[in-house]
Structure formats: structure tokens, C-alpha cells
Design an enzyme around this catalytic site. Structure first.
Site, PDB file in Angstrom:
ATOM      1  N   GLY A 297      -5.257   8.313  -4.569  1.00 39.59           N
ATOM      2  CA  GLY A 297      -5.336   7.218  -5.520  1.00 39.59           C
ATOM      3  C   GLY A 297      -6.722   6.608  -5.612  1.00 39.59           C
ATOM      4  O   GLY A 297      -7.485   6.611  -4.642  1.00 39.59           O
ATOM      5  N   CYS A 300      -6.950   3.856  -3.081  1.00 32.62           N
ATOM      6  CA  CYS A 300      -6.347   4.135  -1.777  1.00 32.62           C
ATOM      7  C   CYS A 300      -7.452   4.476  -0.781  1.00 32.62           C
ATOM      8  O   CYS A 300      -8.343   5.270  -1.076  1.00 32.62           O
ATOM      9  CB  CYS A 300      -5.370   5.310  -1.891  1.00 32.62           C
ATOM     10  SG  CYS A 300      -4.616   5.796  -0.331  1.00 32.62           S
ATOM     11  N   GLY A 359      -1.483   4.905 -12.462  1.00 37.01           N
ATOM     12  CA  GLY A 359      -1.611   3.498 -12.113  1.00 37.01           C
ATOM     13  C   GLY A 359      -2.848   2.921 -12.764  1.00 37.01           C
ATOM     14  O   GLY A 359      -2.775   2.029 -13.609  1.00 37.01           O
ATOM     15  N   MET A 386      -1.040  -0.543  -3.120  1.00 37.96           N
ATOM     16  CA  MET A 386       0.136  -1.130  -2.498  1.00 37.96           C
ATOM     17  C   MET A 386       0.004  -1.234  -0.983  1.00 37.96           C
ATOM     18  O   MET A 386       0.854  -1.817  -0.321  1.00 37.96           O
ATOM     19  CB  MET A 386       1.380  -0.326  -2.881  1.00 37.96           C
ATOM     20  CG  MET A 386       1.745  -0.482  -4.352  1.00 37.96           C
ATOM     21  SD  MET A 386       2.046  -2.200  -4.818  1.00 37.96           S
ATOM     22  CE  MET A 386       3.605  -2.469  -4.008  1.00 37.96           C
ATOM     23  N   ARG A 400       7.095   0.219   4.640  1.00 36.23           N
ATOM     24  CA  ARG A 400       6.041   1.112   4.172  1.00 36.23           C
ATOM     25  C   ARG A 400       4.647   0.550   4.366  1.00 36.23           C
ATOM     26  O   ARG A 400       3.762   1.169   4.908  1.00 36.23           O
ATOM     27  CB  ARG A 400       6.243   1.441   2.677  1.00 36.23           C
ATOM     28  CG  ARG A 400       5.132   2.370   2.179  1.00 36.23           C
ATOM     29  CD  ARG A 400       5.193   2.617   0.685  1.00 36.23           C
ATOM     30  NE  ARG A 400       4.147   3.563   0.309  1.00 36.23           N
ATOM     31  CZ  ARG A 400       3.740   3.777  -0.924  1.00 36.23           C
ATOM     32  NH1 ARG A 400       4.277   3.136  -1.906  1.00 36.23           N
ATOM     33  NH2 ARG A 400       2.792   4.646  -1.179  1.00 36.23           N
ATOM     34  N   GLU A 410      -4.645   0.053   3.910  1.00 39.72           N
ATOM     35  CA  GLU A 410      -5.069   1.369   3.426  1.00 39.72           C
ATOM     36  C   GLU A 410      -5.237   1.362   1.919  1.00 39.72           C
ATOM     37  O   GLU A 410      -5.000   2.359   1.239  1.00 39.72           O
ATOM     38  CB  GLU A 410      -4.046   2.432   3.849  1.00 39.72           C
ATOM     39  CG  GLU A 410      -3.984   2.634   5.359  1.00 39.72           C
ATOM     40  CD  GLU A 410      -2.933   3.646   5.781  1.00 39.72           C
ATOM     41  OE1 GLU A 410      -2.491   4.437   4.917  1.00 39.72           O
ATOM     42  OE2 GLU A 410      -2.547   3.642   6.955  1.00 39.72           O
TER      43      GLU A 410
END
Length: 468
Positions: A297, A300, A359, A386, A400, A410
Site C-alpha cells: 500500500g 503502508c 484506497g 489502517m 488486527r 505500520e
């Protein structure tokens, strides 16, 4: 095997910026390309695009727009389960036609009402008092009454017809015929849903509908959160596992138990390797789709924080090979992570994906689930991973991303430039995908899997980098 041997035999992890599609002979024009596909075993897609369940991206506003244009929204789960169910219901209750939140309140001034009607180019607008329609105001009458001393919309509101969600076709006919140019649509309980304007009534749409004629929608869950999954199962077309590393014995066990109790399609993920696909498909009784890609991502930081990386392009190809070997090649694969352009999407589809999850592409649109922020003369919207500190602090995803499980963030948080309507962004993205299939010489996605030829080339600069 020694450690040096492990390094020497390291596999090249191909990403979107390292390979390109070699042009092939085209048999059809881009506008003739068929890009219909499947999100999961029983959920079709008219276009190969789904939205990422991120809390700054997908809630009901974006999911509605996507479904109206043949794509699919996945409602994020970083909220109480009751709120997530309500978000799904709003999609399911929305008629398969574009509506706008265009209305006036009784306390609005006459001058404000006239200005809004001028901007929308309409002669009338509904007046909403709380959640119900109290009537309409009309430009010609309002203009006269404003000069006669009436200062508020309430003084000029007249009775008018409202249309139920089920009678939206009647509303469309009345708008097209000129009976009204702003039809208020309401639910069976009388609550206002939206307004059908002339420009929207004339728009040709091919929405993604379920067997009951309602817009399709999916929702993110955790395999460990059975209560949430069962409450959503009654309303959604698919439940999408939202786990950063699904190839985990505890996660697989929880998912194996969960699928026995749900009726909607179950999409497992995220996974990123050949072995993960083998284990997941062989150990879970029912897998209706796979969400593929780890740490790819755009926001990410798992590869930096944890050193783990299964880039989406490489992961999709690895998983597709595993499915083919197992005789499960009919399982749809969703490419998730790092897809920033239609060119990236075409590469992911060519590597074996059935659809792509976006996204960043939808972040910054009008319908993205984040507030609009002005900085100087420019507009932005917040966008965050997220696994970022901000997303983890909401604490609705404890298994998660929150600190209960992961102490290190992260993901990062930032701003993306305002992009305008999601429908416009989606349409341009789809045209790019069609062009890509045309260059590859493919009539459809299945043919792209067979015909696609990849080539390695030096990294190209993006348009944004060139402009900088």
C-alpha cells in the site's frame, strides 16, 4: 542451506514500477473491451474495481457511487458494529439512481435559498425539517416573497409531492417530463434520502444490483469477531476479511469456524504467497475470494517496520499459480495495495487478478469518508493507513491493528489533494483499464491472462514526479 545461499537464491519481488506490458496485436477497440468480472464467487462486477475498507475512504457515500457505476464498495470496520450495519443499510436502501443531498432547511434565508437554486440550476427544492420533507420552495415565488418581507424559507414553503424509494422510476419520469425538476425521495418511514435533479435523471447508469434489485455492497470483518460478522451477514453481499497477515494458524482456524455460520460470500485475506494460498484454500471449507498483497500500500510501512514485503504484482501471480495447481482457478483474486494508476491496475489484472482494490485513488474524492480541509488556496482530505496511530486509536479493530496486538504502527497519515467527484475519477480509471487491455490485444480479462507479456524496463518517472 546456509544464510549466504538463502541470499543468493532470493527471488525477485516484481512490483508495478519494475515491469510493463508488451503491446500485442489488438482485435477490438478499447470501447469494445469487456471488463466484466467477479469480486467473489457469487458477487459479479461490471467493472474490475472495488474500494479499500479504510476509515478515510469507504463508507456509504462512496459505496453508493461505486455500485451505481458497476463497481463495489467495502465498508470499513473501524466503527461500532451497529454503525457499520447502518452504513450497509444506507447502501441497500438507496435506489439504483443517482441522488443528491440537495435541500433547504426552514431556517435558511431567502437569499441563501435563491443562491443555491441558481447554482444547481433548478426552479424548486425540497425543504427538510429534521429528517422529513415539509414541502418545497419555488424560485419564482421565493424571489417575489423575499422582496415582500419574508426572510426565511419556512415562510415560503408550499406542499409538494414526495416519492418513495420504490417509486423512483415515477420520480424520474416526472423530472424528465418537466413536472418537477427536483424530486424528493423518501424511505417508507418518511425520512429524506436525497433529491433527484434533472441532470441526474438524464444520466445513463448501469448499476451493480443484487437479485432483489438493490445496490451491492461488501463489509470488512475480522474472522475473530463472529458477532459483527453474523449481524452484517444478513445485509451484505460479501464479508471481507480485514487481517494484515491472514496466513496465521489462529486466523485460519477462526475463519474455518466462521464460514460455517455465514451465508454471504467470504473473502479471505490478506495473503501474499504461493504457500499461503495453498494452506488457506485447503484448510478452510469455503473461500469465495482472496485479497492479495502485503505491505504494498502507498501509506503502508510494514516493509520498513517489519521487513516483510509481498508486493501486490508478485503476490497476485504467486497466488494465481497456486490456485491453478490446486484446481481452484475459479476463485477470484483481488489485487490489494499500491495501485495508484489504471496502468498499475492493468498489470495486476494481467498477472492474474480478477479485480483491483483501491484506497489512494478514491481518497480525496467528494465521497471519501474524510472531511475536506483547506490549506491556503488548496483543498485536501486526510488519508491514513489502517495500521497508523490514528486508525489504531479508534480501537474498533483490536485483533488486527490496535496497540492491544501491535505496539508499532505500520502505516502513516497524511493529506491527499482534493480530486472532486468519485464518479469522475472512476470513469477515467476505467477508460485507462480498457485502453490497457486494448494495447495487450485482449478482448476481456480472461484473455488478458492468456495473452499478457511482461517486460522488464528501467523505472519510469511518474507524471507527478516530472511536474515536481
Amino acid at each position: 542451506m546456509g544464510f549466504k545461499d538463502k541470499l543468493a537464491r532470493a527471488e525477485q519481488l516484481f512490483g508495478f514500477d519494475t515491469v510493463y506490458l508488451v503491446p500485442g496485436r489488438a482485435e477490438v477497440e478499447p470501447n469494445e473491451v469487456d471488463i466484466r468480472t467477479r469480486f467473489s464467487r457469487n458477487v459479479p462486477l461490471l467493472v474490475p474495481v472495488v474500494s479499500s475498507p479504510m476509515d478515510t475512504v469507504t463508507e456509504h457515500e462512496l459505496a453508493i457511487v461505486l455500485a451505481l457505476h458497476g463497481a463495489l464498495g467495502v465498508i470499513h470496520r473501524n466503527m461500532p458494529v451497529e454503525q457499520q450495519v447502518e452504513e450497509v443499510r444506507k447502501v441497500k436502501e438507496h435506489p439504483p439512481i443517482r441522488l443528491r443531498i440537495a435541500y433547504l432547511r426552514p431556517s435558511d434565508s431567502c437569499a441563501y435559498a435563491l443562491e443555491i437554486m441558481r447554482q444547481l440550476g433548478v426552479r424548486s427544492l425540497p425543504v427538510v425539517d429534521g429528517t422529513t420533507v415539509s414541502g418545497y420552495v419555488y424560485f419564482s415565488e421565493l424571489e417575489k416573497e423575499c422582496h415582500s418581507g419574508h426572510e426565511r424559507v419556512r415562510d415560503s414553503t408550499k406542499p409538494g409531492k414526495t416519492y418513495s424509494v420504490k417509486s423512483v422510476n415515477e420520480a424520474r419520469l416526472d423530472v424528465v417530463r418537466g413536472v418537477t425538476d427536483a424530486a424528493a425521495i423518501v424511505l417508507s418511514n418518511g425520512n429524506y434520502v436525497g433529491t433527484l435533479l434533472v441532470s441526474d435523471a438524464l444520466e445513463e447508469l448501469t448499476p451493480l444490483l443484487d437479485n432483489e434489485g438493490r445496490l451491492r455492497v461488501a463489509a470488512a470483518i475480522s474472522p475473530f469477531d463472529k458477532e459483527r460478522a453474523l449481524k452484517l451477514d444478513k445485509h451484505v453481499d460479501a464479508l471481507v476479511s480485514d487481517v494484515a497477515h491472514f496466513h496465521n494458524s489462529n486466523v485460519i482456524k477462526a475463519a474455518r469456524n466462521l464460514v460455517k455460520e455465514i451465508t454471504s460470500d467470504f473473502v479471505a485475506g490478506n495473503i501474499g504467497t504461493y504457500n499461503a494460498a495453498i494452506d488457506v484454500v485447503s484448510e478452510i471449507e469455503r473461500i469465495d475470494g482472496l485479497r492479495v498483497g502485503i505491505a504494498g500500500g502507498s501509506i503502508c510501512t510494514t516493509a520498513f517496520v517489519g521487513g516483510a514485503y509481498a508486493p501486490t504484482l508478485w503476490a497476485v501471480a504467486s497466488v494465481r499459480d497456486a490456485l491453478k495447481e490446486m484446481g481452484a482457478d475459479d476463485t477470484p483474486v483481488i489485487a490489494d495495495g499500491g495501485i495508484r494508476s489504471s496502468g498499475d491496475a492493468v498489470k495486476a489484472l494481467a498477472a492474474g487478478a480478477s479485480s483491483v482494490m483501491l484506497g489512494y485513488v478514491f481518497a480525496g474524492t467528494d465521497e471519501a469518508a474524510a472531511p475536506l480541509i483547506a490549506m491556503g488556496e488548496k483543498l485536501y482530505k486526510p488519508y491514513r493507513g489502517m495500521a497508523s496511530k490514528g486508525a489504531m486509536s479508534r480501537r474498533f479493530a483490536a485483533d488486527r491493528y490496535t496497540r492491544l496486538v501491535k505496539r508499532a504502527a505500520e502505516g502513516v497519515e497524511g493529506l491527499v489533494a482534493y480530486k472532486g467527484p468519485a464518479a469522475k475519477v472512476l470513469k477515467e480509471f476505467i477508460e485507462g483499464i480498457k485502453a490497457g487491455l486494448g494495447y495487450a490485444g485482449a478482448r476481456n480479462i480472461a484473455e488478458l491472462w492468456e495473452k499478457a507479456v511482461f517486460g522488464i524496463a528501467p523505472r519510469k518517472y511518474t507524471i507527478g514526479e516530472i511536474n515536481e
